[in-house]
Structures are given as structure tokens and as C-alpha cells.
Write an enzyme that holds these catalytic residues in place. Structure first.
Site, PDB file in Angstrom:
ATOM      1  N   ASP A 157      -8.908  10.571   8.912  1.00 23.83           N
ATOM      2  CA  ASP A 157      -7.675  10.046   8.292  1.00 23.83           C
ATOM      3  C   ASP A 157      -6.553  11.074   8.364  1.00 23.83           C
ATOM      4  O   ASP A 157      -6.798  12.276   8.371  1.00 23.83           O
ATOM      5  CB  ASP A 157      -7.980   9.665   6.836  1.00 23.83           C
ATOM      6  CG  ASP A 157      -6.949   8.702   6.269  1.00 23.83           C
ATOM      7  OD1 ASP A 157      -6.133   8.158   7.052  1.00 23.83           O
ATOM      8  OD2 ASP A 157      -6.959   8.491   5.048  1.00 23.83           O
TER       9      ASP A 157
ATOM     10  N   ASN B 123      -7.303  -2.386   9.320  1.00 21.27           N
ATOM     11  CA  ASN B 123      -6.275  -1.761  10.164  1.00 21.27           C
ATOM     12  C   ASN B 123      -5.489  -2.777  10.995  1.00 21.27           C
ATOM     13  O   ASN B 123      -4.447  -2.447  11.558  1.00 21.27           O
ATOM     14  CB  ASN B 123      -6.882  -0.671  11.065  1.00 21.27           C
ATOM     15  CG  ASN B 123      -7.292   0.579  10.307  1.00 21.27           C
ATOM     16  OD1 ASN B 123      -8.218   1.286  10.706  1.00 21.27           O
ATOM     17  ND2 ASN B 123      -6.634   0.879   9.199  1.00 21.27           N
TER      18      ASN B 123
HETATM   19  C1  IPE Z   1      -9.762   4.478   6.851  1.00 26.91           C
HETATM   20  O1  IPE Z   1      -8.500   5.002   6.896  1.00 26.91           O
HETATM   21  C2  IPE Z   1     -10.099   3.806   8.150  1.00 26.91           C
HETATM   22  C3  IPE Z   1     -10.206   4.687   9.302  1.00 26.91           C
HETATM   23  C4  IPE Z   1     -10.198   6.006   9.297  1.00 26.91           C
HETATM   24  C5  IPE Z   1     -10.365   3.998  10.550  1.00 26.91           C
HETATM   25  P1  IPE Z   1      -7.224   4.165   6.418  1.00 26.91           P
HETATM   26  O2  IPE Z   1      -6.088   5.108   6.422  1.00 26.91           O
HETATM   27  O3  IPE Z   1      -7.104   2.950   7.227  1.00 26.91           O
HETATM   28  O4  IPE Z   1      -7.655   3.749   4.935  1.00 26.91           O
HETATM   29  P2  IPE Z   1      -6.752   3.396   3.674  1.00 26.91           P
HETATM   30  O5  IPE Z   1      -5.955   2.207   4.069  1.00 26.91           O
HETATM   31  O6  IPE Z   1      -5.915   4.579   3.399  1.00 26.91           O
HETATM   32  O7  IPE Z   1      -7.732   3.134   2.577  1.00 26.91           O
HETATM   33  C1  IPE Z   2      -6.374   7.516  10.586  1.00 29.54           C
HETATM   34  O1  IPE Z   2      -5.071   7.938  10.412  1.00 29.54           O
HETATM   35  C2  IPE Z   2      -6.581   6.810  11.891  1.00 29.54           C
HETATM   36  C3  IPE Z   2      -6.814   5.358  11.773  1.00 29.54           C
HETATM   37  C4  IPE Z   2      -6.908   4.693  10.675  1.00 29.54           C
HETATM   38  C5  IPE Z   2      -6.913   4.628  13.010  1.00 29.54           C
HETATM   39  P1  IPE Z   2      -3.988   6.997   9.723  1.00 29.54           P
HETATM   40  O2  IPE Z   2      -3.323   6.197  10.783  1.00 29.54           O
HETATM   41  O3  IPE Z   2      -4.594   6.234   8.620  1.00 29.54           O
HETATM   42  O4  IPE Z   2      -2.968   8.075   9.176  1.00 29.54           O
HETATM   43  P2  IPE Z   2      -2.247   8.114   7.750  1.00 29.54           P
HETATM   44  O5  IPE Z   2      -3.311   7.897   6.706  1.00 29.54           O
HETATM   45  O6  IPE Z   2      -1.236   7.039   7.755  1.00 29.54           O
HETATM   46  O7  IPE Z   2      -1.660   9.489   7.684  1.00 29.54           O
HETATM   47 MG    MG Z   3      -4.854   6.568   6.619  1.00 36.23          MG
END
Ligand code: IPE
Ligand code: IPE
Ligand code: MG
Length: 233
Positions: A20, A68
Site C-alpha cells: 500500500d 479497487n
Molecule cells: C489494499 O489497499 C488493496 C491492495 C493493496 C491491493 P487499498 O489501498 O486498496 O485499501 P483501502 O482502500 O485503503 O482499504
Molecule cells: C497500493 O497503493 C496499490 C494498489 C492498491 C493497487 P495505493 O494505490 O492504494 O496507494 P495509496 O494508498 O492511495 O497511497
Molecule cells: Mg491504498
């Protein structure tokens, strides 16, 4: 942190990671979110290499959750393209270093090109034994549990199994992780302290490790720090 500080006889067999912070990392650099995802692939390479050095047997990476799909179309498309290109581009190297690729999640919900590259890479690497790299793609633990319930209900309805035979083992055998042991260690980067619908069943006894490091900054050394922390609990 050096590998010599780690007790190699007590390394977790299965490490799962919620990668993340790509978007926040990109924002800090004044770049588009997709730039963060691209650099995040480099962190995957580094982490996989360190996991191999540590002789971790299963490394599960949460790459794309069912939730996502709520992101901007541009980011979704970019992520899928990145996924296809990365899998296609890395398959030979994964194979050469003994990595077996596996996937969990609702793979049928991915674009056809992605499913195709994925199946090809899984097939190519199926005999490898060094480490199993499990990609959680279009994954959601609630989906996985619901799916198991539906399949078991169907079997009961068709009189294939008696309800008394519904045990934890039987349930587990209906999850997409059926051939994978539960993770001993789960890491989440970027300072968030949630499971975000990841491995709800499998994490019943898992140790959690949270780090403020954003995924594109994560390296093999960070993985070793997490394992070191795990060993000293
Ligand atoms: C969790 O991260 C999912 C992945 C790393 C693929 P997100 O950034 O999507 O989760 P939330 O929305 O903050 O809970
Ligand atoms: C995690 O990084 C990757 C995926 C969920 C694919 P994020 O895209 O959630 O990045 P933040 O949480 O917005 O920084
Ligand atoms: Mg995230």
C-alpha cells in the site's frame, strides 16, 4: 538489517503483504498515481529476491482488490496494463530463478489479455519449487468465503456431502488458497492498520507487522526487518 541477523531456521514459511501507498508516494514526487504503481513493481522484485534469500516458501502479494474497481478508469486501465506487461515481461526470469507463480481471487473478472498472460506464466512455472509467488488479483476475502459457501451448499444439495462433514478442513479446501498454508506473517506498508478484505479466514493466527514505509520505498532490507521483528516477539 543484514541477513546474518536472522535465524534462518525460523523464517516464516508464508509471508503475505498488503502493498500500500503507491498513490501517496507518487503524490509526494509530484507525479501521477500510475507512476507510483510502476515504481512499486521494482519493490516487488526486491522483495521477492529477499524472500528467496530467506528461503520463504510462499510470498503472497495483494496486488488488486475487488474494491479497487472503484478507482478512476484511467488508474484501473493503467494497473491492468502494468499487470499484463509485468507478468509477460518477467515470466522467463521468474522461471529461471525457480519461482512458481500462482494466483488467488476472481481471475475470471480480469481482462482477457491479463488472464491469458497469467495462465501462461502459471503453466510455465508450475514445476518450480524454490518459492511460490501468489498474486492476489481481483481478490476479496469475503468473495472467497461466499464462494466457498456457495460451492459447499451446492455439493450438499446434490447429496455429495453430509452437513456433518463440513469441517474447517473441508471449508479450507474450498478457498482459493486451498493448497497454500496460512501465512505466519502479514505485512502492511504505508502506515494503514487494516486488513482491507485480505485473507480473513487464513489470518486467524497470523502475526501482523505494520510499517509507515510506502510500497515504492520498500526493499529487501525492509522485509528482513519485518522477519527479524517477527522472530523476536
Ligand atoms: C489494499 O489497499 C488493496 C491492495 C493493496 C491491493 P487499498 O489501498 O486498496 O485499501 P483501502 O482502500 O485503503 O482499504
Ligand atoms: C497500493 O497503493 C496499490 C494498489 C492498491 C493497487 P495505493 O494505490 O492504494 O496507494 P495509496 O494508498 O492511495 O497511497
Ligand atoms: Mg491504498
Amino acid at each position: 538489517m543484514e541477513i546474518s541477523q536472522i535465524d534462518l531456521s525460523r523464517v516464516p514459511e508464508h509471508v503475505a503483504i498488503i502493498m500500500d501507498g503507491n498513490g501517496r508516494w507518487a503524490k509526494q514526487q509530484g507525479e501521477m498515481r500510475l507512476f507510483g504503481h510502476n515504481i512499486g513493481v521494482e519493490s516487488v522484485r526486491k522483495t521477492l529476491k529477499a524472500a528467496q534469500q530467506l528461503k520463504v516458501k510462499y510470498l503472497t502479494l495483494y496486488a488488486f482488490s475487488t474494491e479497487n474497481w472503484n478507482r478512476q478508469k484511467e488508474e484501473e486501465d493503467g494497473l491492468m496494463e502494468l499487470l499484463v506487461n509485468t507478468i509477460a515481461g518477467e515470466a522467463d526470469e521468474l522461471h529461471a530463478s525457480g519461482v512458481r507463480l500462482a494466483a488467488i481471487g476472481d481471475i475470471t473478472g480480469l481482462p482477457a489479455s491479463c488472464q491469458c498472460e497469467l495462465q501462461e506464466a502459471i503453466k510455465k512455472t508450475q514445476e518450480n519449487t524454490t518459492i511460490t509467488l501468489v498474486l492476489a488479483l481481483n481478490y476479496s476475502a469475503r468473495w472467497e468465503i461466499m464462494n466457498a459457501v456457495k460451492n459447499i451448499a451446492q455439493e450438499v444439495k446434490q447429496n455429495n456431502i453430509d452437513t456433518d462433514l463440513i469441517t474447517e478442513e473441508l471449508f479450507q479446501a474450498h478457498l482459493s488458497t486451498k493448497d497454500i498454508p496460512d501465512p505466519e506473517l502479514l505485512i502492511r506498508t504505508s502506515g494503514e492498520h487494516r486488513l482491507s478484505n485480505f485473507l480473513l479466514w487464513q489470518a486467524a493466527y497470523t502475526e501482523f507487522y505494520f510499517t509507515p514505509v510506502l510500497w515504492p520505498d520498500f526493499t529487501g532490507e525492509h522485509l528482513m526487518e519485518a522477519v527479524y521483528d517477527f522472530q523476536n516477539r
